[in-house]
Design an enzyme around this catalytic site. Sequence first.
Site, PDB file in Angstrom:
ATOM      1  N   GLY A  10     -20.358  44.021 -36.948  1.00  0.00           N
ATOM      2  CA  GLY A  10     -20.228  44.449 -38.809  1.00  0.00           C
ATOM      3  C   GLY A  10     -19.988  43.512 -39.328  1.00  0.00           C
ATOM      4  CB  ILE A  13      -5.756  62.044 -65.425  1.00  0.00           C
ATOM      5  CG1 ILE A  13      -5.652  60.509 -65.851  1.00  0.00           C
ATOM      6  CG2 ILE A  13      -6.158  62.290 -66.668  1.00  0.00           C
ATOM      7  CD1 ILE A  13      -6.563  59.950 -66.556  1.00  0.00           C
ATOM      8  CB  SER A  25     -26.796  34.440 -53.041  1.00  0.00           C
ATOM      9  OG  SER A  25     -25.301  34.629 -52.327  1.00  0.00           O
ATOM     10  CB  THR A  47     -27.963  54.808 -43.925  1.00  0.00           C
ATOM     11  OG1 THR A  47     -25.940  54.171 -44.180  1.00  0.00           O
ATOM     12  CG2 THR A  47     -27.906  56.170 -45.136  1.00  0.00           C
ATOM     13  CB  THR A  82       1.684  69.461 -70.280  1.00  0.00           C
ATOM     14  OG1 THR A  82       1.309  68.187 -70.924  1.00  0.00           O
ATOM     15  CG2 THR A  82       1.362  69.511 -69.374  1.00  0.00           C
ATOM     16  CD  GLU A 136     -26.765  48.101 -48.378  1.00  0.00           C
ATOM     17  OE1 GLU A 136     -27.019  47.342 -48.770  1.00  0.00           O
ATOM     18  OE2 GLU A 136     -27.511  49.122 -48.172  1.00  0.00           O
ATOM     19  N   GLY A 179      -2.879  65.271 -61.643  1.00  0.00           N
ATOM     20  CA  GLY A 179      -1.772  65.666 -61.176  1.00  0.00           C
ATOM     21  C   GLY A 179      -2.358  66.766 -59.990  1.00  0.00           C
TER      22      GLY A 179
HETATM   23  N1  COS Z   1     -29.231  33.886 -48.250  1.00  0.00           N
HETATM   24  C1  COS Z   1     -30.249  33.058 -48.054  1.00  0.00           C
HETATM   25  N2  COS Z   1     -29.773  31.990 -46.338  1.00  0.00           N
HETATM   26  C2  COS Z   1     -28.779  32.793 -46.147  1.00  0.00           C
HETATM   27  C3  COS Z   1     -27.876  33.694 -46.155  1.00  0.00           C
HETATM   28  C4  COS Z   1     -28.136  33.735 -47.642  1.00  0.00           C
HETATM   29  N3  COS Z   1     -27.735  34.471 -48.908  1.00  0.00           N
HETATM   30  N4  COS Z   1     -26.216  32.653 -46.255  1.00  0.00           N
HETATM   31  C5  COS Z   1     -26.261  32.109 -45.407  1.00  0.00           C
HETATM   32  N5  COS Z   1     -27.881  31.919 -44.713  1.00  0.00           N
HETATM   33  C6  COS Z   1     -27.879  30.896 -43.404  1.00  0.00           C
HETATM   34  C7  COS Z   1     -27.659  29.623 -43.754  1.00  0.00           C
HETATM   35  O1  COS Z   1     -28.199  29.124 -45.342  1.00  0.00           O
HETATM   36  C8  COS Z   1     -27.666  29.407 -42.876  1.00  0.00           C
HETATM   37  O2  COS Z   1     -28.477  28.489 -43.010  1.00  0.00           O
HETATM   38  P1  COS Z   1     -28.637  26.819 -42.511  1.00  0.00           P
HETATM   39  O3  COS Z   1     -28.423  26.945 -40.588  1.00  0.00           O
HETATM   40  O4  COS Z   1     -30.284  26.646 -41.644  1.00  0.00           O
HETATM   41  O5  COS Z   1     -28.289  26.103 -43.152  1.00  0.00           O
HETATM   42  C9  COS Z   1     -27.812  30.240 -42.174  1.00  0.00           C
HETATM   43  O6  COS Z   1     -28.308  31.102 -42.760  1.00  0.00           O
HETATM   44  C10 COS Z   1     -25.805  30.726 -41.426  1.00  0.00           C
HETATM   45  O7  COS Z   1     -25.878  31.214 -42.438  1.00  0.00           O
HETATM   46  P2  COS Z   1     -23.503  30.775 -41.995  1.00  0.00           P
HETATM   47  O8  COS Z   1     -23.538  29.742 -41.775  1.00  0.00           O
HETATM   48  O9  COS Z   1     -23.346  30.852 -43.551  1.00  0.00           O
HETATM   49  O10 COS Z   1     -22.954  31.736 -41.476  1.00  0.00           O
HETATM   50  P3  COS Z   1     -22.100  33.366 -41.131  1.00  0.00           P
HETATM   51  O11 COS Z   1     -21.181  32.715 -40.168  1.00  0.00           O
HETATM   52  O12 COS Z   1     -20.720  32.158 -41.598  1.00  0.00           O
HETATM   53  O13 COS Z   1     -22.344  34.007 -42.262  1.00  0.00           O
HETATM   54  C11 COS Z   1     -21.151  35.921 -43.823  1.00  0.00           C
HETATM   55  C12 COS Z   1     -21.835  34.022 -43.582  1.00  0.00           C
HETATM   56  C13 COS Z   1     -20.437  35.697 -43.773  1.00  0.00           C
HETATM   57  C14 COS Z   1     -22.076  35.811 -45.648  1.00  0.00           C
HETATM   58  C15 COS Z   1     -22.796  36.186 -43.181  1.00  0.00           C
HETATM   59  O14 COS Z   1     -22.341  36.382 -41.895  1.00  0.00           O
HETATM   60  C16 COS Z   1     -22.275  38.158 -43.670  1.00  0.00           C
HETATM   61  O15 COS Z   1     -22.897  38.238 -44.602  1.00  0.00           O
HETATM   62  N6  COS Z   1     -21.410  39.056 -43.545  1.00  0.00           N
HETATM   63  C17 COS Z   1     -21.502  40.431 -43.810  1.00  0.00           C
HETATM   64  C18 COS Z   1     -22.573  41.246 -42.906  1.00  0.00           C
HETATM   65  C19 COS Z   1     -22.942  42.255 -43.360  1.00  0.00           C
HETATM   66  O16 COS Z   1     -22.804  42.805 -44.609  1.00  0.00           O
HETATM   67  N7  COS Z   1     -22.800  43.361 -42.764  1.00  0.00           N
HETATM   68  C20 COS Z   1     -22.449  45.013 -42.745  1.00  0.00           C
HETATM   69  C21 COS Z   1     -23.925  45.736 -42.831  1.00  0.00           C
HETATM   70  S1  COS Z   1     -25.362  45.580 -43.203  1.00  0.00           S
HETATM   71  S2  COS Z   1     -25.225  47.386 -44.097  1.00  0.00           S
END
Ligand code: COS
Length: 379
Positions: free
Chosen positions: A129, A335, A311, A156, A268, A361, A337
């Site tokens: 996830g 509030i 972002s 969803t 009250t 998300e 209760g």
């Molecule tokens: N927009 C564009 N590119 C992005 C980005 C963004 N917001 N976030 C990361 N990237 C790019 C990075 O620049 C990197 O690219 P390069 O290797 O070319 O530099 C690549 O994606 C990997 O990024 P990163 O190393 O930061 O990835 P991580 O695996 O560390 O993950 C998080 C980053 C934790 C932010 C990500 O995995 C995340 O958002 N996880 C949650 C997912 C989520 O919301 N799930 C819910 C279900 S969907 S309803």
Amino acid sequence: MGYILNDEGKDLLATVKEFCENEVKEQCKEYDVSGEWPKEIYDKAMEMGLGSLEVPEEYGGIGIDKITAAALYEEMAKADAGFFTTIAASNLGYKPVLIAGNEEQKQFASDILLEGGYGAFCLTEPMGGSDPSSCKTTAVKDGDEYVLNGRKCFITNGAIAGFYVVTAATDKTLGNKGISAFLIPAGTPGLSAGNEENKMGIRTSNTTDVVLEDVRVPASAMLGKEGEGFKIAMKTLDMARTFIGVGAVGVAQRCIDEAVAYSKQRVTFGQEIGKFQAIQFMIADMEIKTETARQMAVHSLTLMEQGLPFSKESAIAKCYAGDISVEVALDAIQILGGYGYSREYPVEKLLRDAKIFQIYEGTNQIQRIVISRAVMGKF
Ligand code: COS
């Protein structure tokens, strides 16, 4: 006034507010109990065009700006957070198509929303996830087709969507750079809805597994290029998270409305409880949090509209609104209760609904990763 709208936006808001008040708010209560997906409520909402608010004019939509859309989403969430979730998540599925799709793909998905259908964004997997780069679903090239296999979960609109955006590994050796995104129409052989979740809240939304068994799609079903799926998903979530914040604000606002109404009629010690400063200060704190969360969302949407980086702001809007909606719901219960704890009154549902905004998300822990990396860099 939380959102500054033009006259057209104000008229639209009044119409949507009336619809949500008359056709959604009370009606959804029984479905919160049964967990059944209220098709007749959604049919009316789709007929009104609530599902296609984000479709740009060039693809046949009404082309409203993001702040007007937010005002309308807040009304939906105020009436019922599950109702909001269905429509917001449908548009979550639509965003990657707008971000990376070609003209044909954009028109295809737009037409489904305009005709009253739904989208679904299939990123999450049972073991991944928060970490979508560990994608287990595969897409193997076979001539000019790809064959997809895997299982997505917590999707969803999983059982009701007209189109699905699915991320899959096209090259497992490349980590996040080996993930691609596909736009797949409902009814494609091998794609089916699996287990339906029996959820704590947002019970009027449909959440299922999406199972992919030898799903054959033409290479032209890919969004963008091979290996771009992870970045498309990240950009999608960036854009969608602010709207999730707006949904949380809607729940918090409803909590304030319910708490104020109650405190003006509950007597009250010989006076309405709203006359006690203890209650007035609680209401003031609930309002401070809710209005701050709303304005953070407006700020993030303004940046988005102007093509500026958003972002971090989107993560803050989602994270803060999610956290405060739970706090505000707890205060509303306090509030009211004993009545707040009773299922006969609406606020216990609001707490159950509010909780999801800290989870879906991207959990609020993930939002804090996004925010801290924006401040400190990744090290
Ligand atoms: N927009 C564009 N590119 C992005 C980005 C963004 N917001 N976030 C990361 N990237 C790019 C990075 O620049 C990197 O690219 P390069 O290797 O070319 O530099 C690549 O994606 C990997 O990024 P990163 O190393 O930061 O990835 P991580 O695996 O560390 O993950 C998080 C980053 C934790 C932010 C990500 O995995 C995340 O958002 N996880 C949650 C997912 C989520 O919301 N799930 C819910 C279900 S969907 S309803």
